[in-house]
Design an enzyme around this catalytic site. Structure first.
Site, PDB file in Angstrom:
ATOM      1  N   ASP A  15       0.819  -1.225   0.000  1.00  0.00           N
ATOM      2  CA  ASP A  15       0.000   0.000   0.000  1.00  0.00           C
ATOM      3  C   ASP A  15       0.846   1.266   0.000  1.00  0.00           C
ATOM      4  OD1 ASP A  15      -2.269  -1.552   0.123  1.00  0.00           O
ATOM      5  OD2 ASP A  15      -2.548  -1.318   2.288  1.00  0.00           O
ATOM      6  N   ARG A  95       0.919   5.199  16.854  1.00  0.00           N
ATOM      7  CA  ARG A  95       0.575   6.116  15.762  1.00  0.00           C
ATOM      8  C   ARG A  95       0.935   7.579  16.038  1.00  0.00           C
ATOM      9  NH1 ARG A  95       0.999   2.017  13.533  1.00  0.00           N
ATOM     10  NH2 ARG A  95      -0.512   0.953  12.212  1.00  0.00           N
ATOM     11  N   ASP A 124      -6.709   4.175  12.652  1.00  0.00           N
ATOM     12  CA  ASP A 124      -5.363   4.716  12.472  1.00  0.00           C
ATOM     13  C   ASP A 124      -5.357   6.060  11.742  1.00  0.00           C
ATOM     14  OD1 ASP A 124      -4.099   2.701  13.862  1.00  0.00           O
ATOM     15  OD2 ASP A 124      -3.869   1.424  12.101  1.00  0.00           O
ATOM     16  N   SER A 175      -4.101  -9.407   7.776  1.00  0.00           N
ATOM     17  CA  SER A 175      -3.452  -8.097   7.836  1.00  0.00           C
ATOM     18  C   SER A 175      -2.939  -7.940   9.260  1.00  0.00           C
ATOM     19  CB  SER A 175      -4.489  -7.027   7.493  1.00  0.00           C
ATOM     20  OG  SER A 175      -4.100  -5.791   8.037  1.00  0.00           O
TER      21      SER A 175
HETATM   22  N1  ARG Z   1      -7.910  -2.543  15.994  1.00  0.00           N
HETATM   23  C1  ARG Z   1      -6.629  -2.083  16.445  1.00  0.00           C
HETATM   24  C2  ARG Z   1      -6.648  -0.587  16.608  1.00  0.00           C
HETATM   25  O1  ARG Z   1      -7.503   0.043  16.105  1.00  0.00           O
HETATM   26  C3  ARG Z   1      -5.495  -2.546  15.543  1.00  0.00           C
HETATM   27  C4  ARG Z   1      -5.362  -1.820  14.256  1.00  0.00           C
HETATM   28  C5  ARG Z   1      -4.233  -2.374  13.453  1.00  0.00           C
HETATM   29  N2  ARG Z   1      -3.890  -1.468  12.374  1.00  0.00           N
HETATM   30  C6  ARG Z   1      -3.550  -1.884  11.182  1.00  0.00           C
HETATM   31  N3  ARG Z   1      -3.257  -0.947  10.315  1.00  0.00           N
HETATM   32  N4  ARG Z   1      -3.465  -3.140  10.837  1.00  0.00           N
HETATM   33  O2  ARG Z   1      -5.818  -0.032  17.266  1.00  0.00           O
END
Ligand code: ARG
Length: 401
Positions: A15, A95, A124, A175
């Site tokens: 990506d 993040r 995110d 993922s």
């Molecule tokens: N559900 C979790 C969160 O919102 C994990 C997110 C994982 N992010 C990703 N880009 N795969 O913090």
């Protein structure tokens, strides 16, 4: 005239590699790729080179492991951070740090744009953009994955047409996102919450059934709420967490399987592997039960609940987060000592603890010879303590309520 610059949060995956080209083409900018190492063990030099080869005018790797532990994970430990009581919010913690590094580089290079590869459905994107807005509102944000509307197949076609290396072989159905504090697994059959998690989703933890038949004990020493030593050996936090991930994982500790409420309103099925977080938070909470006075110990979880939401929602760089941290730090002055945790076939239990600040008084608690508690005082205490209950019950009786 040189083009405007855009600083992209780069992971080296498909990506964000496609994003390098797509942003350069669609916004007519020069892209600077920034990968931030928060403890995912991967080939960062390879990622840096891939960023360069894919067309970034500059490709940078920032080692932020120490900062991640010192300023983010340590605060999470002190605040017993579990989102919805199950998720230690490792992605949410990382993040704001990624975004802060992007902003630092963007300001240094005179960039006009920052960009991330998040979709429009997750948390995110919010965490990145709230951080940009708080730290450098003049920067404009590009979110290619939210804008381009490509399927995975179209992305692969785009990559091939632009000479971007595409992962070979059968792509994993999952993922994942990984840092020192945990690993998340989504997609594939995990998306059906009515099915048990597939065994091949797990990478850090053995299944509890396959874990050793003998328990493993670890002793963790805390200073002001932060882990400083493991089994008597003083360790840097990065190393301490890495070792606990390995020890916990080998005992099947730290598997999480949950339905989670995203900020954007979607419920999602999530798997997490968080051995070190599971062990350290169990130990920390236990030490607090020894060292905090009852009222502080009962009150702190109210703020912890809010703290978990704040972090999960991406509101790291906000006054409320700082104010709660100030409260938490005040309580942690006393959280010193050692806790021994027993790991056994997926379970993790604090089994013994000592502290120079222990509030446990043997002469008060003991039923033996040493007992110094004056039991005659309890009668008067209970008479007054019972008064509201006594009055209310009497009135109800009298009025037949
Ligand atoms: N559900 C979790 C969160 O919102 C994990 C997110 C994982 N992010 C990703 N880009 N795969 O913090």
């Amino acid at each position: 005239m040189s083009k405007p610059k855009c600083v992209l949060a780069y992971s080296g995956g498909l990506d964000t590699s496609v994003a390098i080209k797509w942003i350069a083409e669609n916004y007519n900018v020069d892209v600077i790729a920034v990968a931030v190492d928060v403890g995912e063990e991967k080939d960062y030099e390879g990622i840096r080179l891939k960023g360069e080869r894919t067309g970034a005018i500059e490709s940078i790797v920032v080692d932020a492991k120490q900062e991640f532990v010192d300023n983010f994970v340590s605060r999470a430990i002190k605040a017993n951070l579990w989102y919805e009581h199950k998720y230690p919010a490792f992605t949410a913690l990382a993040r704001p740090l990624l975004a802060k590094e992007q902003v630092r580089i963007a300001l240094d290079r005179g960039a006009e744009f920052v960009a991330h590869g998040c979709t429009g459905k997750g948390n995110d994107q919010v965490r990145f953009e709230v951080t940009y807005a708080a730290l450098a509102p003049q920067l404009k944000c590009i979110a290619p994955a939210r804008e381009w509307g490509m399927t995975r197949e179209e992305e692969i076609d785009y990559a091939e047409a632009h000479g971007i290396p595409v992962p070979v072989g059968k792509a994993s159905p999952y993922s994942t996102d990984t840092n020192l504090w945990g690993r998340s697994i989504e997609c594939g059959s995990i998306e059906d919450p009515a099915q048990e998690a597939p065994e091949d989703a797990w990478a850090w933890t053995v299944s509890p059934q396959a874990a050793p038949d003998q328990p493993t004990y670890v002793t963790i020493e805390f200073a002001a709420g932060v882990p400083v030593a493991l089994d008597g050996e003083r360790l840097n936090g990065v190393e301490l967490i890495a070792r606990l991930n390995a020890i916990g994982g080998a005992n099947g500790v730290g598997r999480v399987n949950m339905m989670e409420n995203r900020l954007v309103g979607i419920k999602s099925r999530e798997l997490y592997e968080t051995p070190a977080a599971t062990i350290l938070l169990a130990a920390h909470r236990d030490l607090e039960s020894l060292t905090l006075d009852r009222e502080t110990y009962h009150f702190k979880p109210y703020l912890e609940l809010r703290y978990a939401e704040i972090v999960y929602y991406g509101l790291w760089f906000t006054p409320l987060r700082e104010a709660i941290d100030a409260f938490v730090d005040e309580t942690q002055k006393y959280v010193n000592g050692q806790v021994t945790v027993k790991l056994y076939k997926g379970t993790c239990e604090a089994v013994s603890r000592t502290s120079p600040n222990s509030l446990y008084d043997f002469s008060l608690a003991s039923y033996g010879e040493a007992d110094k508690f004056d039991q005659t005082k309890s009668k008067g205490f209970i008479d007054i303590f019972a008064l509201p209950a006594k009055v209310a019950a009497a009135v109800r009786r009298e009025k037949g309520l």
